[in-house]
Design an enzyme around this catalytic site. Structure first.
Site, short mmCIF file in Angstrom:
data_model
loop_
_atom_site.label_atom_id
_atom_site.label_comp_id
_atom_site.label_asym_id
_atom_site.label_seq_id
_atom_site.Cartn_x
_atom_site.Cartn_y
_atom_site.Cartn_z
N HIS A 161 0.97 -1.20 -0.10
CA HIS A 161 0.12 -0.11 0.22
C HIS A 161 1.61 1.21 -0.21
O HIS A 161 0.53 2.01 0.29
CB HIS A 161 -0.76 -0.14 1.13
CG HIS A 161 -0.20 -0.15 2.10
ND1 HIS A 161 0.18 -1.20 3.30
CD2 HIS A 161 0.41 1.37 3.62
CE1 HIS A 161 0.75 -0.75 4.74
NE2 HIS A 161 0.74 1.13 4.16
C1 UD1 Z 1 -2.07 5.47 5.65
C2 UD1 Z 1 -1.02 6.03 6.09
C3 UD1 Z 1 0.30 4.90 5.91
C4 UD1 Z 1 -0.05 3.45 6.40
C5 UD1 Z 1 -1.42 2.98 6.07
C6 UD1 Z 1 -1.93 1.49 7.03
C7 UD1 Z 1 -0.47 8.51 6.36
C8 UD1 Z 1 -0.30 9.59 5.10
N1 UD1 Z 1 -0.79 7.05 5.24
O1 UD1 Z 1 -2.12 5.31 4.50
O2 UD1 Z 1 1.21 5.45 7.07
O3 UD1 Z 1 0.24 2.34 6.20
O4 UD1 Z 1 -2.90 3.82 6.18
O5 UD1 Z 1 -2.96 0.71 5.96
O6 UD1 Z 1 -1.15 8.57 7.09
N2 UD1 Z 1 -9.89 4.18 1.82
C9 UD1 Z 1 -10.95 3.57 1.74
N3 UD1 Z 1 -11.40 2.83 3.00
C10 UD1 Z 1 -10.64 3.58 3.81
C11 UD1 Z 1 -9.78 3.80 3.49
C12 UD1 Z 1 -8.79 4.89 3.00
O7 UD1 Z 1 -11.24 3.61 0.70
O8 UD1 Z 1 -10.95 3.05 5.07
C13 UD1 Z 1 -9.60 4.64 0.86
C14 UD1 Z 1 -9.78 5.83 0.23
O9 UD1 Z 1 -10.10 6.33 -1.42
C15 UD1 Z 1 -8.76 6.74 0.38
C16 UD1 Z 1 -7.53 5.48 0.41
O10 UD1 Z 1 -7.77 4.85 0.28
O11 UD1 Z 1 -7.90 8.05 -0.18
C17 UD1 Z 1 -5.53 5.85 1.16
O12 UD1 Z 1 -6.65 6.14 2.82
P1 UD1 Z 1 -5.93 7.57 3.12
O13 UD1 Z 1 -5.43 6.91 4.56
O14 UD1 Z 1 -5.15 8.16 3.12
O15 UD1 Z 1 -3.95 6.63 3.37
P2 UD1 Z 1 -3.12 4.98 3.67
O16 UD1 Z 1 -3.16 4.70 2.29
O17 UD1 Z 1 -4.03 4.42 4.19
N1 UDP Z 2 -3.01 -6.34 8.49
C1 UDP Z 2 -4.32 -6.89 8.61
N2 UDP Z 2 -5.00 -7.05 8.04
C2 UDP Z 2 -4.93 -6.98 6.63
C3 UDP Z 2 -3.05 -6.59 6.32
C4 UDP Z 2 -2.75 -6.17 8.03
O1 UDP Z 2 -4.65 -6.89 9.70
O2 UDP Z 2 -5.24 -7.47 5.59
C5 UDP Z 2 -2.62 -6.15 10.32
C6 UDP Z 2 -0.92 -6.52 9.89
O3 UDP Z 2 -1.00 -7.57 10.74
C7 UDP Z 2 -0.67 -5.15 11.21
C8 UDP Z 2 -0.97 -3.91 10.79
O4 UDP Z 2 -2.30 -4.51 9.88
O5 UDP Z 2 -0.74 -5.61 12.50
C9 UDP Z 2 -0.13 -3.18 9.33
O6 UDP Z 2 -0.99 -2.17 8.63
P1 UDP Z 2 -0.40 -1.49 7.39
O7 UDP Z 2 0.38 -2.51 7.29
O8 UDP Z 2 -2.21 -1.12 6.92
O9 UDP Z 2 0.46 -0.38 7.99
P2 UDP Z 2 1.41 -0.13 8.10
O10 UDP Z 2 2.45 -0.79 10.01
O11 UDP Z 2 2.70 -0.41 7.18
O12 UDP Z 2 2.00 0.95 8.65
#
Ligand code: UD1
Ligand code: UDP
Length: 361
Positions: free
Chosen positions: A207
């Site tokens: 992601h």
């Molecule tokens: C965010 C964090 C990242 C983290 C990740 C964990 C920031 C800058 N980024 O990234 O550090 O590793 O979460 O998963 O804070 N969306 C949905 N449903 C949701 C949430 C998001 O559809 O419940 C979609 C939306 O289109 C959104 C996109 O995902 O624009 C990205 O979501 P966003 O929270 O901006 O960033 P992440 O890539 O999830």
């Molecule tokens: N995780 C989860 N379901 C998934 C993928 C990841 O529960 O489908 C959990 C994973 O075990 C870990 C956390 O989400 O505990 C990591 O989050 P993510 O990868 O979204 O964010 P990051 O750590 O990169 O910020």
């Protein structure tokens, strides 16, 4: 009595804060706890499922900010969080990790003169093109108390001039959650194995904007996964950001070989991590969990803010190019599956107890 305001917003925040909330609940005369969800993540499988599986109390406040550009999202969290701080007047605001919710809430609290504690402080990728790096640096320099997970965090903070008395090496609260819930996750393994028909397999999560927002890079990675999928089943719970991008690639029928599924609950995902022959990821948390589990991990990035997972753990960095990914996966698979995991310093299931003890002082 100390009033503590906990922040959660995005998926990895729940695993980091749940053990602290549970631990503090053991001291009802010492702590009053308030849980604020910013609403950065809002899909049921990116948020609600973790409250249930991690047995967290439902949030007292939900800011419901949703998605947006960095500036929009950060600003909206700040705007909606400020009255919450003014209303509750907490003694401490606890912020986890490196997401936009982390930096936004730290900034609001510190400007209102409320003390901020950062859970998972000090990590540095030294790559400012990564949005999380900016969030880490700013949050650490605002925080009054910095809870670190690994020795590199202590070194980075000292190098940036953070006074040593603010730094508290507690270990990894995300690993606390893993230690507590691994038996429950294991109980789900037979059902998962049957559902997906799994024996040996590769588990994938992706992601990071650097991998999925650039379609040429995403195409390289998907090409690699399709190639790896010819040799071994590939199961890939697709993050919502990534789902949108994959849809704009023209992959035709070729992804049929991949098991693409919705983001998973924590227990199912942990069970799949624990039994994988190999994990391919760009997640911060997954690099740490595979290290704890002793499961081989390839991280599709040019750097990591979690160097202990490379030095002592099972993690290896690999460029996000098809040929490199396929070669690295073949090498890792040829070496066999899980190894005896190395126990990292203070990754022992008691990090939240150390956080709580420090805040009791
Ligand atoms: C965010 C964090 C990242 C983290 C990740 C964990 C920031 C800058 N980024 O990234 O550090 O590793 O979460 O998963 O804070 N969306 C949905 N449903 C949701 C949430 C998001 O559809 O419940 C979609 C939306 O289109 C959104 C996109 O995902 O624009 C990205 O979501 P966003 O929270 O901006 O960033 P992440 O890539 O999830
Ligand atoms: N995780 C989860 N379901 C998934 C993928 C990841 O529960 O489908 C959990 C994973 O075990 C870990 C956390 O989400 O505990 C990591 O989050 P993510 O990868 O979204 O964010 P990051 O750590 O990169 O910020």
């Amino acid at each position: 009595m100390k009033r503590i305001l906990h922040i959660v917003g995005a998926r990895p925040n729940f695993m980091k804060m749940a053990p602290i909330i549970h631990e503090m609940a053991r001291y009802p005369n010492e702590f009053e706890q308030i849980l604020v969800h910013t609403g950065q993540h809002y899909d049921a499988n990116m948020s609600q499922v973790f409250f249930e599986e991690l047995e967290m109390p439902w949030p007292d406040v939900n800011l419901e900010v949703g998605s947006g550009s960095h500036a929009q999202q950060t600003a909206l969290i700040m705007q909606r969080f400020e009255p919450v701080v003014l209303d509750y007047k907490p003694d401490w605001v606890l912020v986890p990790g490196d997401v936009n919710s982390t930096v936004a809430c730290a900034l609001v609290a510190s400007k209102l003169g409320v003390k901020v504690a950062h859970v998972e402080a000090g990590l540095r990728s030294f790559d400012r093109t990564m949005p999380e790096e900016i969030n880490r640096v700013v949050t650490d320099h605002l925080a009054d108390l910095l809870f670190t997970t690994e020795p590199s965090g202590n070194d980075n903070l000292r190098n940036e001039g953070i006074p040593p008395e603010k730094i508290c090496f507690v270990g990894n609260t995300m690993i606390d959650t893993l230690v507590r819930l691994l038996p429950k996750a294991e109980a789900r393994w037979p059902g998962l194995q049957e559902r997906f028909g799994l024996e040996r397999y590769v588990l994938v999560t992706l992601h990071r904007p650097s991998n999925v927002d650039d379609l040429a890079t995403l195409n390289e990675i998907m090409t690699a996964l399709i190639e790896i999928g010819r040799q071994i089943p590939v199961i890939f719970p697709v993050h919502p950001r990534t789902r949108q991008r994959i849809a704009s690639l023209d992959l035709g029928q070729s992804t049929e070989r991949l098991i693409l599924v919705e983001p998973m609950g924590y227990l199912d995902f942990l069970a799949l991590e624990a039994h994988a022959s190999l994990v391919l990821t760009d997640s911060g948390g997954v690099q740490e969990e595979t290290t704890y589990l002793g499961v081989p991990c390839l991280t599709a990035r040019s750097n990591t803010e979690r160097p202990v997972t490379i030095r002592q753990g099972t993690n290896r960095l690999v460029a996000s190019r098809a040929a490199d990914l396929v070669k690295a996966a073949q090498e890792a698979l040829a070496m066999g599956g899980a190894t005896a995991a190395v126990k990292l310093e203070l990754w022992d299931g008691y990090a939240a107890a150390r956080v709580t003890a420090r805040l009791l002082q």
